[in-house]
Scaffold this motif. Sequence first.
Motif: not given
Length: 258
Positions: A215-216, A207, A209, A179, A193, A189-190, A181-182, A211-212
Amino acid sequence: MTRADPLAAADAVVPAPPSLLVRDLLFAYPDGHQALHGVDLRIEPGERVALLGPNGAGKTTLVLHLNGILVPGEGTVEVGGLPVSKEHVQEIRRRVGIVFQDPDDQLFMPSVREDVAFGPANFGLSGPALAERVDQALAAVGMGEHADRSPLHLSGGQRRRVALATVLACDPEILVLDEPSSNLDPVARRELAEVLLGLGRTMLMVTHDLPYALQLCPRSVVLDDGVVVADGPTRELLADRALLERHRLELPFGFALS
């Protein structure tokens, strides 16, 4: 008939083993709860893979098998071709770098530099080689200028990046992120990443998340009730509304897959 060239055969490139290979992994807790029901997972060097699933799906149980904390009831786990077993546990724990959700689980020394040095020092690195490894890890996460500060005086995002550096300093085969981005604000967060995308490391990101994950991680694996129920391109899995609903996964309100 053409004879094989022995020199050419000697120079043939041997493909690298997968960074992670899990085969038919079963595990039950002492109370009888069967947490994993024959999990298969293969991650090649350089891949970034998200591990998705609802609470209680078996994600944490799977991760705890990767560095030997839990022992399979049946099945095998290999990291970079090395079996996860008692005789290899020290090397396995160097190869599997787990970045915990809470940085407090990893940061406990008076300074950032000492925290980052702790792991590789325990694996036998010392002197100038240790100092160079620490500097490289901190530079990789953009925290070199904070090396002599106390982790207690850093922001949440900075602490998360220092926790990542403590793992990078051990030069792991695979990064396992729990996790990541928690509890991070949008800027932190950006920034995290951007750091993760720039590492070029094999990565397994656990995760909720979504969307994260998009993105990754180009690839995602969905685990539910101890079984891999989906494995494929992240965008395709997140576009499958029926799949998400069936396994209690949900994109944020208003989020659109572009």
